[in-house]
Scaffold this active site. Structure first.
Site, PDB file in Angstrom:
ATOM      1  N   ASP A 185      -3.402  11.116  -5.355  1.00 39.12           N
ATOM      2  CA  ASP A 185      -2.769  11.749  -6.505  1.00 39.12           C
ATOM      3  C   ASP A 185      -2.849  13.276  -6.357  1.00 39.12           C
ATOM      4  O   ASP A 185      -2.382  13.803  -5.355  1.00 39.12           O
ATOM      5  CB  ASP A 185      -3.426  11.257  -7.806  1.00 39.12           C
ATOM      6  CG  ASP A 185      -2.654  11.671  -9.050  1.00 39.12           C
ATOM      7  OD1 ASP A 185      -1.563  11.108  -9.293  1.00 39.12           O
ATOM      8  OD2 ASP A 185      -3.124  12.566  -9.782  1.00 39.12           O
ATOM      9  N   TYR A 227      -0.230  19.375 -14.081  1.00 36.01           N
ATOM     10  CA  TYR A 227       1.230  19.431 -14.181  1.00 36.01           C
ATOM     11  C   TYR A 227       1.801  20.764 -14.660  1.00 36.01           C
ATOM     12  O   TYR A 227       2.932  21.101 -14.305  1.00 36.01           O
ATOM     13  CB  TYR A 227       1.714  18.318 -15.116  1.00 36.01           C
ATOM     14  CG  TYR A 227       1.346  16.957 -14.599  1.00 36.01           C
ATOM     15  CD1 TYR A 227       2.084  16.366 -13.581  1.00 36.01           C
ATOM     16  CD2 TYR A 227       0.238  16.274 -15.082  1.00 36.01           C
ATOM     17  CE1 TYR A 227       1.739  15.120 -13.076  1.00 36.01           C
ATOM     18  CE2 TYR A 227      -0.118  15.032 -14.591  1.00 36.01           C
ATOM     19  CZ  TYR A 227       0.644  14.459 -13.580  1.00 36.01           C
ATOM     20  OH  TYR A 227       0.296  13.237 -13.075  1.00 36.01           O
ATOM     21  N   HIS A 252      -2.228   2.546  -7.364  1.00 34.24           N
ATOM     22  CA  HIS A 252      -2.441   3.989  -7.309  1.00 34.24           C
ATOM     23  C   HIS A 252      -3.914   4.341  -7.103  1.00 34.24           C
ATOM     24  O   HIS A 252      -4.239   5.368  -6.519  1.00 34.24           O
ATOM     25  CB  HIS A 252      -1.937   4.585  -8.626  1.00 34.24           C
ATOM     26  CG  HIS A 252      -1.954   6.071  -8.693  1.00 34.24           C
ATOM     27  ND1 HIS A 252      -1.011   6.855  -8.081  1.00 34.24           N
ATOM     28  CD2 HIS A 252      -2.801   6.924  -9.319  1.00 34.24           C
ATOM     29  CE1 HIS A 252      -1.264   8.130  -8.329  1.00 34.24           C
ATOM     30  NE2 HIS A 252      -2.353   8.206  -9.078  1.00 34.24           N
TER      31      HIS A 252
END
Length: 384
Positions: free
Chosen positions: A179, A312, A362
């Site tokens: 990630d 982000y 994930h």
């Protein structure tokens, strides 16, 4: 004052905070379920109620005692407090390895890998496969808080983590991540290519491309064509959380800091969607203890906003092709991942590409620890 000082760290959550969490969970006001009450609109209320009740009954004192058996430290780098685990192996051939987590995870993701990586002989593997481990919390996550300054793009995080390895006395070292960690790990190699032995990531690597022309698609394997389809679906139906966290991380931070169920729902939504298979309850795939302890870590540190901000809300362009460091790089692709080798090779020196298209999601260290462990060991074995 020695600004390079490394300080031992112990988790000490005030019992009053634990009681407050339990009271808030017990007094949660749940909405009426939306029609269908399914995952298409968020975490189903029935599922959320069950998680909240299990969280209310969870034994944080036992969790804290267990985690405090791990050697934890903090140090200030570039004005930011960085929390990390540092576990040395007794094996003389051990390689220093940094493991880097992502969102919505934490250093807890790697807990069950610590023993097999630092003491492989005790787990049926050659002692020569041993690593010294450094497991930092990303800035703005967990105990690498509070976030004291803006502008922490991937390059700056990579520089800070490089400095951490320097302070620990490691001239040459390896890096691994998933990630956000899958972006930071290769960037560390770009910061100090002469010091990084190799880069290992789980998940997509390199430029994130949501579209490709017909000629490019025709050159892809059926698996890669399916991954391009899933990237398109993600952009169309799942991009909302990125849009919110990249533009209003403070909004998420304010809501999650006052409501533990808001914090729980925000991350469980992705723990469920990103584990594999998606229809299986995340608690079965990741382990209920991890889900509740990870939620506790976010709650007690009140870092939903800063974690979203670091993950982000940065001015780094999506889809930009980075320069290759020339450092040998390996990636393992599980079923959930959407890595395209041709795209990854544009900015990385790929020497190992492992596919597991039918297994894993994930959260590789939790879902497929044995496969991840074996791939890490096999990739770095030539340097041991």
């Amino acid at each position: 004052m020695n600004t390079h000082q490394i300080m031992p760290f112990q988790i000490t959550i005030d019992p009053a905070q634990v009681e407050d969490l339990q009271a808030r969970l017990g007094n949660t006001r749940f909405p009426d379920p939306l029609p269908g009450d399914d995952w298409a609109t968020g975490v189903p209320i029935a599922v959320l109620r069950d998680y909240a009740e299990r969280w209310r009954k969870a034994d944080w004192d036992a969790t804290q005692e267990r985690l405090n058996q791990l050697p934890q430290f903090t140090t200030d780098i570039d004005g930011q407090r960085i929390h990390f685990l540092h576990i040395r192996s007794a094996a003389p051939t051990s390689i220093p390895l940094m493991l880097i987590h992502g969102w919505p995870g934490s250093f807890l993701e790697f807990e069950q890998l610590i023993g097999p990586l630092t003491d492989p002989a005790a787990h049926g593997q050659p002692s020569s496969d041993a690593f010294d481990l450094v497991i930092p919390s990303l800035p703005g996550f967990g105990f690498s808080t509070p976030l004291v300054e803006a502008d922490w793009p991937t390059h700056r995080i990579a520089a800070a983590f490089t400095e951490l390895m320097t302070r620990l006395g490691y001239d040459r070292f390896a890096v691994q991540g998933g990630d956000i960690g899958a972006a930071v790990a290769p960037e560390i190699a770009r910061v100090v290519p002469n010091r990084v032995i190799g880069v290992h990531v789980n998940g997509a690597l390199g430029a994130f491309q949501a579209e490709a022309d017909e000629q490019t698609l025709a050159t892809m394997s059926p698996i890669e064509q399916d991954r391009m389809r899933r990237i398109g679906e993600f952009m169309a139906t799942e991009f909302g959380y990125i849009a919110i966290q990249s533009t209003r991380p403070g909004l998420i931070g304010a809501m999650a800091a006052d409501s533990p169920v808001a914090q729980l729902a925000w991350i469980v939504d992705k723990l469920q969607a990103w584990s594999h298979p998606a229809q299986t309850p995340a608690a079965e795939l990741l382990g209920e203890p991890f889900i509740l302890e990870n939620a506790s870590l976010y709650w007690f540190t009140a870092r939903a906003g800063s974690a979203g901000y670091i993950g982000y809300a940065q001015e780094e362009p999506w889809g930009a092709t980075p320069d290759s460091s020339g450092v040998p790089t390996a990636t393992i692709q599980f079923a959930h991942y959407v890595g395209i080798r041709a795209f990854a090779e544009q900015g990385n020196s790929i020497v190992r590409w492992t596919e597991h298209p039918e297994r894993g999601g994930h959260f590789a260290a939790l879902e497929e620890p044995e496969l991840l462990l074996a791939d890490i060991q096999e990739f770095f074995r030539p340097w041991q």
